[in-house]
Motif scaffolding. Structure first.
Motif, short mmCIF file in Angstrom:
data_model
loop_
_atom_site.label_atom_id
_atom_site.label_comp_id
_atom_site.label_asym_id
_atom_site.label_seq_id
_atom_site.Cartn_x
_atom_site.Cartn_y
_atom_site.Cartn_z
N ARG A 3 -9.17 -8.18 -4.20
CA ARG A 3 -9.32 -7.06 -5.14
C ARG A 3 -9.21 -7.58 -6.56
O ARG A 3 -8.41 -8.47 -6.84
N ALA A 4 -10.00 -7.00 -7.44
CA ALA A 4 -9.93 -7.39 -8.84
C ALA A 4 -8.59 -6.97 -9.41
O ALA A 4 -8.01 -5.96 -9.02
N GLY A 5 -8.09 -7.79 -10.33
CA GLY A 5 -6.87 -7.42 -11.03
C GLY A 5 -5.59 -7.72 -10.29
O GLY A 5 -4.54 -7.17 -10.63
N LEU A 6 -5.63 -8.56 -9.27
CA LEU A 6 -4.40 -8.93 -8.56
C LEU A 6 -3.51 -9.72 -9.52
O LEU A 6 -3.95 -10.66 -10.17
N THR A 7 -2.25 -9.30 -9.62
CA THR A 7 -1.29 -9.95 -10.52
C THR A 7 0.02 -10.13 -9.78
O THR A 7 0.24 -9.55 -8.71
N ALA A 8 0.91 -10.90 -10.38
CA ALA A 8 2.25 -11.07 -9.81
C ALA A 8 2.96 -9.73 -9.71
O ALA A 8 3.68 -9.46 -8.74
N GLU A 9 2.75 -8.87 -10.71
CA GLU A 9 3.39 -7.55 -10.70
C GLU A 9 2.88 -6.70 -9.53
O GLU A 9 3.68 -6.03 -8.86
N ARG A 10 1.57 -6.72 -9.30
CA ARG A 10 1.01 -5.93 -8.18
C ARG A 10 1.49 -6.46 -6.85
O ARG A 10 1.79 -5.69 -5.93
N VAL A 11 1.58 -7.77 -6.72
CA VAL A 11 2.08 -8.37 -5.48
C VAL A 11 3.54 -7.97 -5.27
O VAL A 11 3.96 -7.61 -4.16
N THR A 12 4.31 -7.98 -6.35
CA THR A 12 5.73 -7.62 -6.26
C THR A 12 5.91 -6.16 -5.86
O THR A 12 6.73 -5.85 -4.99
N VAL A 13 5.15 -5.28 -6.48
CA VAL A 13 5.24 -3.85 -6.14
C VAL A 13 4.84 -3.63 -4.68
O VAL A 13 5.49 -2.86 -3.96
N ALA A 14 3.78 -4.29 -4.23
CA ALA A 14 3.36 -4.16 -2.83
C ALA A 14 4.47 -4.65 -1.90
O ALA A 14 4.76 -4.02 -0.88
N GLY A 15 5.10 -5.75 -2.26
CA GLY A 15 6.21 -6.27 -1.45
C GLY A 15 7.39 -5.32 -1.45
O GLY A 15 8.04 -5.12 -0.42
N ALA A 16 7.66 -4.70 -2.60
CA ALA A 16 8.77 -3.76 -2.71
C ALA A 16 8.51 -2.51 -1.87
O ALA A 16 9.41 -2.01 -1.18
N GLU A 17 7.29 -2.01 -1.91
CA GLU A 17 6.93 -0.84 -1.10
C GLU A 17 7.08 -1.15 0.38
O GLU A 17 7.60 -0.33 1.16
N LEU A 18 6.64 -2.32 0.76
CA LEU A 18 6.76 -2.74 2.15
C LEU A 18 8.22 -2.88 2.55
O LEU A 18 8.63 -2.47 3.64
N ALA A 19 9.03 -3.44 1.66
CA ALA A 19 10.47 -3.60 1.94
C ALA A 19 11.12 -2.25 2.19
O ALA A 19 11.97 -2.10 3.08
N ASP A 20 10.72 -1.24 1.43
CA ASP A 20 11.27 0.11 1.62
C ASP A 20 10.87 0.68 2.98
O ASP A 20 11.62 1.45 3.58
N GLU A 21 9.69 0.30 3.46
CA GLU A 21 9.18 0.85 4.72
C GLU A 21 9.74 0.12 5.94
O GLU A 21 10.08 0.76 6.94
N VAL A 22 9.83 -1.21 5.87
CA VAL A 22 10.19 -1.98 7.08
C VAL A 22 11.49 -2.76 6.95
O VAL A 22 11.97 -3.32 7.93
N GLY A 23 12.06 -2.81 5.74
CA GLY A 23 13.27 -3.61 5.52
C GLY A 23 12.93 -4.91 4.84
O GLY A 23 11.91 -5.54 5.16
N LEU A 24 13.77 -5.31 3.92
CA LEU A 24 13.51 -6.53 3.14
C LEU A 24 13.32 -7.75 4.02
O LEU A 24 12.43 -8.57 3.79
N ASP A 25 14.13 -7.89 5.06
CA ASP A 25 14.08 -9.07 5.92
C ASP A 25 12.79 -9.14 6.75
O ASP A 25 12.47 -10.20 7.29
N GLN A 26 12.10 -8.02 6.87
CA GLN A 26 10.89 -7.98 7.69
C GLN A 26 9.62 -8.22 6.88
O GLN A 26 8.53 -8.32 7.45
N VAL A 27 9.75 -8.33 5.56
CA VAL A 27 8.56 -8.53 4.71
C VAL A 27 8.05 -9.96 4.89
O VAL A 27 8.82 -10.92 4.84
#
Length: 197
Positions: A3-27
């Motif tokens: 996707r255009a515009g991929l940045t460290a911030e977007r990757v971090t937010v995606a990781g954070a959203e995933l952590a909220d859904e499945v748990g930090l250790d499962q990311v």
């Protein structure tokens, strides 16, 4: 396809959203890549490793949590500030469990990133500022900070794990715990240096 515009911030937010859904250790990096619709390798242009991503999630969460606490405690003092602070802490833990755990887990964070991140410094300033309203000074400030963090984190961690299965609602116990903390802070016994007990 990246996707255009991929940045460290977007990757971090995606990781954070995933952590909220499945748990930090499962990311995993693969899960984050799938969430963003990119190949795993694309992420490494923006974050060095899973450990780096977790560090970035921790800094993001510290910033978010401290902003919420600052907003909640603005213009308040003593018990009003304590209750607002505690409720903002608990609310963040409920709404963002994975991000919250990142702020409570020992994570190696890139020193350069940590130096630029306002969240951890703001969190310390807010906590110490709120406690100074009770007239505390060092070393009592540090002891009180540790007490509050232990109480708040212990409560929300037990709550998240289903540890309060009693018929009495956790909210009632939470309110009583904050009443007790306020009373303790108002009647804090100053530290006696050299006391090894």
């Amino acid at each position: 396809m990246a996707r255009a515009g991929l940045t460290a911030e977007r990757v971090t937010v995606a990781g954070a959203e995933l952590a909220d859904e499945v748990g930090l250790d499962q990311v995993t990096m693969s899960q984050v890549a799938r969430r963003l619709g990119v190949k795993d390798a694309s992420l490494y242009t923006h974050v060095r490793s899973l450990a780096d991503l977790r560090g970035r999630i921790a800094l993001l969460a510290a910033d978010e949590k401290s902003i919420r606490i600052a907003e909640a405690t603005a213009g308040r003092a003593r018990k009003d500030a304590l209750v607002a602070f505690a409720n903002a802490w608990r609310d963040y833990a409920h709404k963002h469990p994975g991000r919250y755990m990142a702020t409570q887990t020992p994570i190696q964070i890139d020193p350069e990133l940590a130096a630029k991140a306002p969240g951890p410094r703001r969190a310390v300033e807010l906590t110490y500022g709120m406690l100074r309203g009770y007239g505390l000074a060092e070393p009592d400030l540090t002891d009180a900070v540790r007490l509050l963090r232990s109480t708040f984190h212990g409560f929300v961690a037990l709550e998240a794990a289903g540890g309060f299965a009693h018929e009495r609602l956790p909210q009632h116990s939470w309110v009583r715990a904050l009443d007790a903390l306020h009373t303790l802070l108002e009647h804090w016994l100053p530290s006696r240096e050299g006391d090894s007990s």
